[in-house]
Scaffold this motif. Sequence first.
Motif, mmCIF file in Angstrom:
data_model
loop_
_atom_site.group_PDB
_atom_site.id
_atom_site.type_symbol
_atom_site.label_atom_id
_atom_site.label_comp_id
_atom_site.label_asym_id
_atom_site.label_seq_id
_atom_site.Cartn_x
_atom_site.Cartn_y
_atom_site.Cartn_z
ATOM 1 N N ILE B 187 0.574 -1.612 -0.149
ATOM 2 C CA ILE B 187 -0.302 -0.128 0.302
ATOM 3 C C ILE B 187 0.688 1.016 -0.045
ATOM 4 N N PHE B 188 1.880 1.187 -0.245
ATOM 5 C CA PHE B 188 2.716 2.869 0.968
ATOM 6 C C PHE B 188 3.100 3.492 -1.131
ATOM 7 N N PRO B 189 3.339 3.009 -1.323
ATOM 8 C CA PRO B 189 3.310 3.225 -3.065
ATOM 9 C C PRO B 189 1.888 4.707 -2.825
ATOM 10 N N ILE B 190 0.794 3.698 -2.983
ATOM 11 C CA ILE B 190 -0.243 4.130 -3.443
ATOM 12 C C ILE B 190 -1.005 5.578 -1.978
ATOM 13 N N ILE B 191 -0.255 5.258 -1.325
ATOM 14 C CA ILE B 191 0.287 5.910 -0.233
ATOM 15 C C ILE B 191 0.524 7.785 -0.453
ATOM 16 N N ALA B 192 1.485 7.627 -0.662
ATOM 17 C CA ALA B 192 1.905 8.761 -1.844
ATOM 18 C C ALA B 192 1.088 8.806 -2.599
ATOM 19 N N ASN B 193 0.852 8.154 -3.507
ATOM 20 C CA ASN B 193 0.323 8.898 -4.482
ATOM 21 C C ASN B 193 -1.049 9.594 -3.949
ATOM 22 N N THR B 194 -2.041 8.690 -2.908
ATOM 23 C CA THR B 194 -3.125 9.555 -2.568
ATOM 24 C C THR B 194 -3.154 10.884 -2.514
ATOM 25 N N THR B 195 -1.382 10.968 -2.162
ATOM 26 C CA THR B 195 -1.351 12.586 -1.578
ATOM 27 C C THR B 195 -1.146 13.530 -2.487
ATOM 28 N N MET B 196 -1.280 12.959 -3.619
ATOM 29 C CA MET B 196 -0.535 14.166 -4.519
ATOM 30 C C MET B 196 -1.877 13.930 -5.236
ATOM 31 N N ASN B 197 -2.737 12.918 -5.159
ATOM 32 C CA ASN B 197 -3.864 12.456 -6.042
ATOM 33 C C ASN B 197 -5.502 13.944 -5.108
ATOM 34 N N ILE B 198 -5.006 14.178 -3.923
ATOM 35 C CA ILE B 198 -5.466 15.044 -3.497
ATOM 36 C C ILE B 198 -4.748 16.687 -3.876
ATOM 37 N N SER B 199 -3.954 16.403 -4.045
ATOM 38 C CA SER B 199 -3.833 17.918 -4.607
ATOM 39 C C SER B 199 -5.101 18.063 -6.013
ATOM 40 N N GLN B 200 -4.494 17.264 -6.751
ATOM 41 C CA GLN B 200 -5.221 17.091 -8.204
ATOM 42 C C GLN B 200 -6.748 17.549 -8.388
ATOM 43 N N ALA B 201 -7.081 17.018 -6.693
ATOM 44 C CA ALA B 201 -8.801 17.067 -7.010
ATOM 45 C C ALA B 201 -8.863 18.100 -6.352
ATOM 46 N N ILE B 202 -8.145 19.012 -5.472
ATOM 47 C CA ILE B 202 -8.469 20.081 -5.169
ATOM 48 C C ILE B 202 -8.086 21.071 -6.203
ATOM 49 N N LEU B 203 -7.088 21.266 -7.159
ATOM 50 C CA LEU B 203 -7.072 21.931 -8.305
ATOM 51 C C LEU B 203 -8.457 21.548 -9.055
ATOM 52 N N LEU B 204 -9.156 20.867 -9.066
ATOM 53 C CA LEU B 204 -10.239 19.858 -10.561
ATOM 54 C C LEU B 204 -11.215 20.923 -9.831
ATOM 55 N N GLU B 205 -11.025 20.959 -8.188
ATOM 56 C CA GLU B 205 -12.318 21.351 -8.416
ATOM 57 C C GLU B 205 -12.407 22.687 -7.507
ATOM 58 N N SER B 206 -11.353 23.619 -8.053
ATOM 59 C CA SER B 206 -11.096 24.741 -8.203
ATOM 60 C C SER B 206 -11.636 24.895 -9.204
ATOM 61 N N SER B 207 -11.077 23.974 -9.815
ATOM 62 C CA SER B 207 -11.270 24.918 -11.766
ATOM 63 C C SER B 207 -13.186 24.450 -12.162
ATOM 64 N N LEU B 208 -13.515 23.985 -11.326
ATOM 65 C CA LEU B 208 -15.308 23.524 -11.895
ATOM 66 C C LEU B 208 -15.574 24.724 -11.439
ATOM 67 N N SER B 209 -15.621 25.199 -9.840
ATOM 68 C CA SER B 209 -15.720 25.768 -9.312
ATOM 69 C C SER B 209 -15.346 27.476 -10.167
#
Lengths: 321, 272
Positions: B187-209
């Motif tokens: 699971i460890f690499p997925i945890i690192a990647n998920t942290t990156m994905n949080i960034s992406q999701a925040i950017l996506l939400e702000s783009s949509l808004s």
Amino acid sequence: MKRFLLKRILSGVLIIFISLLICFVLIHAAPGNPVTILAGHDNPSPEMIESLTEKYGLDKPLPMQFVNYLGTLLKGDLGYSIVSDKPVVTLIAEKIFPTLLLALTGVILAVVIGTMLGIYAARKKGSRFDVAVNSISYVFDSTPGFWLGLMMILLFASTFKLFPTAGMVDLRAGYTGSAKVLDILHHLFLPLLTVTLIQIPRFFRIARSSVIQIMSEDFITTFRAAGMKESQIFRDYVFKNAILPTVTLFGISLAYVLGGIVIVEIVFAWPGMGRLLMDAIMKRDYPLLMGIYLTLSVSISVTMLLVDIVYAAIDPRIRYE
Amino acid sequence: MSRLKDNKQLRNGIIFLTVILFVAAAAPLLATHDPFKLNEDILAAPGSKYLLGSDGLGRDVFSGIIYGARTSIMVGVIAAVISAVIGVVIGGIAGFFGGKTDLVISEIINIFLMLPSFFLILIVVALFGSNLFNMMIIIGLTTWTSNAKLMRAQALSLRERTFIKAQMTLGKSRGRILIEHIIPNGIFPIIANTTMNISQAILLESSLSFLGLGDPNLISWGQMVYQGKSYLVNGWWVSTFSGLAIVITVLAFYLIGDGLNNVLNPKLRAKK
């Protein structure tokens, strides 16, 4: 090579087909439809709704509609926009050039600048330059494109009045010939800067890390021990190996930029497909929406195919049987 | 553990994130105004009454930013977790079961990778209604591919290990091995990647808004930038500060994700 190409083209077509299917189902499953918008808010007559529904074939079952759409598509016909009644092909053709101009130049500039910065930073690893560019790249990677665009407008257009805030040409000036080209470049500058700055960090980082990785390989140490000149090692061995991931990233980036450029276009009122797309979504213009989606999927698939071919051509280790 | 301490990105990221989490948690205490309240001063410049100014409807920008942290973090974390769960399950099955299952799943992953995801997200949110729930689900559903690829690679290598083979010989069901051993160990690499994905999701939400497709019942930074766009000249502070909040938050998650990746991948670590 021939079989490889054929296989890649087939999978490209498959991807386009699947993404069209997903888009089609999504659009039609969503609440709201273009007929109610066309018929108007105030007492639309049931007869009008019925005839409009029939006119656009919306009364048929969904699978039938999709088959019909694919049928006309194969004839090269994308249908007519429901809202403006113009052919979808014409609407997209009017807007595709500005979008491609912005996206392509942006990504190409980012590749060149990002890769150069990355290679330089890798060769001077740990230097002040390396640390500085590295930190800046994180910040730009975390910056939303639309906000960067707004800040550009605030700074360079509103405050210093160096560049126009919006549009692609100055309509009142009515330039022709080379003056028109210059005018377009003047308008292009800020949106292009935004797209490029957002994309540079990815290319910087991948170039930097792959150069560092190759430099630490045993065969490079061997060359050094044998007394080969540092510049020759770099030119003939490091660069060629380190550039491969950049090629892959170029394809992915282009696809990403084409999909996400909508926002930058809207910030700068750039007359590309962004506005067209937002209007099509708001007015539930099914054929136009499908047309834009198709254009996008085809561009992405073609880019990926080209990237694969380039990759096979420059990496001698890859030979497709 | 000393590696974790030496890692500058990770350390800075965690400091940033702690501050942001504190702000989000203590929003009612920190905010100087009710973020929804339309005050009488329209477009007031930053000052002692409105720390970061007020917007075109008289709302306090500072308080909006404070409350907006909650929205961003919620969208980012939930969307990234959805994406992680889907990715881990699909990737784990593909890598561990192998054979035809793997072939089919890998092909599906490749197709999903090529879909213009921002476009799909845009269509779904615009057509199915712009609420937070739709936004989180669709972001999660379109971003799981990177997690699946990582998990697949992990499962491929783990299943060759002796302790997994021993379990197989003992006759444990493959589903249970997957859940009890393969996933926890990989699971460890997925945890690192998920942290990156949080960034992406925040950017996506702000783009949509920013495109006007945000949830109208919530305060979100992207929406504040969008609303400030009309007052860029007379009220630069509305867009500028709310956008800055996005940058800092995305940066925090990004630094943590990248720091974790560097800890995992010693080859990339800068030599001292």
